[in-house]
Design a protein around this motif. Structure first.
Motif, short mmCIF file in Angstrom:
data_model
loop_
_atom_site.label_atom_id
_atom_site.label_comp_id
_atom_site.label_asym_id
_atom_site.label_seq_id
_atom_site.Cartn_x
_atom_site.Cartn_y
_atom_site.Cartn_z
N SER A 120 0.84 -1.20 0.07
CA SER A 120 0.11 0.02 0.11
C SER A 120 0.95 1.29 -0.01
O SER A 120 2.03 1.18 0.16
CB SER A 120 -0.81 -0.21 1.18
N ASN A 121 0.21 2.29 -0.45
CA ASN A 121 0.99 3.54 -0.23
C ASN A 121 1.44 4.08 1.10
O ASN A 121 2.62 4.56 1.16
CB ASN A 121 -0.03 4.58 -0.67
N ARG A 122 0.87 3.66 2.06
CA ARG A 122 1.36 3.84 3.42
C ARG A 122 2.72 3.34 3.77
O ARG A 122 3.38 3.47 4.36
CB ARG A 122 -0.04 3.42 4.50
N ASP A 123 2.49 1.99 3.46
CA ASP A 123 3.74 1.12 3.74
C ASP A 123 5.16 1.70 2.90
O ASP A 123 6.14 1.83 3.32
CB ASP A 123 3.59 -0.39 3.14
N LYS A 124 4.79 1.97 1.58
CA LYS A 124 5.85 2.70 0.81
C LYS A 124 6.33 3.93 1.37
O LYS A 124 7.53 4.30 1.41
CB LYS A 124 5.34 3.02 -0.61
N ARG A 125 5.40 4.95 1.87
CA ARG A 125 5.83 6.04 2.85
C ARG A 125 6.41 5.88 3.87
O ARG A 125 7.60 6.51 4.20
CB ARG A 125 4.45 7.00 3.12
N LYS A 126 6.34 4.76 4.67
CA LYS A 126 6.83 4.34 5.68
C LYS A 126 8.26 3.87 5.59
O LYS A 126 9.29 4.45 5.96
CB LYS A 126 6.26 3.14 6.53
N VAL A 130 11.99 5.77 6.51
CA VAL A 130 13.04 4.89 7.19
C VAL A 130 14.39 5.08 6.27
O VAL A 130 15.38 5.56 7.10
CB VAL A 130 12.60 3.48 7.38
N HIS A 131 14.03 5.03 4.97
CA HIS A 131 15.30 5.40 4.03
C HIS A 131 15.89 6.44 4.45
O HIS A 131 16.98 6.94 4.47
CB HIS A 131 14.71 4.83 2.94
N LEU A 132 14.95 7.81 4.31
CA LEU A 132 15.46 9.13 4.53
C LEU A 132 16.05 9.19 5.89
O LEU A 132 17.27 9.96 5.77
CB LEU A 132 14.19 10.03 4.25
#
Length: 180
Positions: A120-126, A130-132
């Motif tokens: 989902s988009n929420r998982d991608k944003r998380k 975290v990557h940032l």
């Protein structure tokens, strides 16, 4: 087969001259297919329909050549790389090898990427957050390390000692001008 023996001997000589260990992949052909993919990732095609492929970069339709070992297998591989295209009534791929789509993304990241499904988009944003954070932390650590290296360089620089030379860098006041 004579040509194969000659190429093998050339590779063996190169490996020995570079003092690399001689090793065989045995029956695991994925090593060979990955090597071919690393050289020909720009000439990759993905399966579009039954027996029809589309060049991944140009979108040009192409087909397996009837003399190809992959032609008429029953199930066509999803991704292939080829050596050359032959134009007859259709564009035919010649010297074709089946590859994994993830290899294309790994070996040719400037052209290909893996599209992840099911997230989902929420998982991608998380994951992006975290990557940032991880990248920012690495940047802070790099800045600290650079500051330490700069400080060490400044400490290592020897102190410049000046040599007193008569007539230079001395006040030009004579005893006469002082009133002596």
């Amino acid at each position: 087969m004579r040509k194969v023996r000659e190429v093998r001997q050339q590779l063996k000589d190169i490996m020995q001259s570079q003092r690399l260990p001689l090793a065989s992949c045995g029956t695991d052909w994925d090593f060979v297919r990955r090597c071919i993919c690393s050289a020909y990732f720009q000439q990759a095609a993905r399966l579009k329909g039954i027996g029809e492929y589309v060049n991944c970069r140009t979108g040009m339709p192409c087909h397996l050549h009837p003399t190809s070992a992959l032609f008429g297998l029953g199930n066509s591989p999803d991704y292939v790389v080829y050596h050359e295209l032959m134009m007859t009534s259709k564009e035919y791929m010649h010297c074709v090898t089946a590859v994994d789509g993830r290899w294309l993304a790994e070996l040719g990241p400037m052209f290909f990427s893996v599209k992840e499904t099911g997230k989902s988009n929420r998982d991608k944003r998380k994951e992006a957050a975290v990557h940032l954070q991880r990248m920012e932390e690495e940047m802070r650590q790099a800045e600290i390390k650079m500051a330490e290296n700069k400080r060490k360089k400044e400490e290592d620089v020897p102190i410049k000692q000046e040599i007193a030379t008569p007539g230079f860098n001395t006040p030009r006041i004579t005893p006469h001008r002082l009133g002596l």
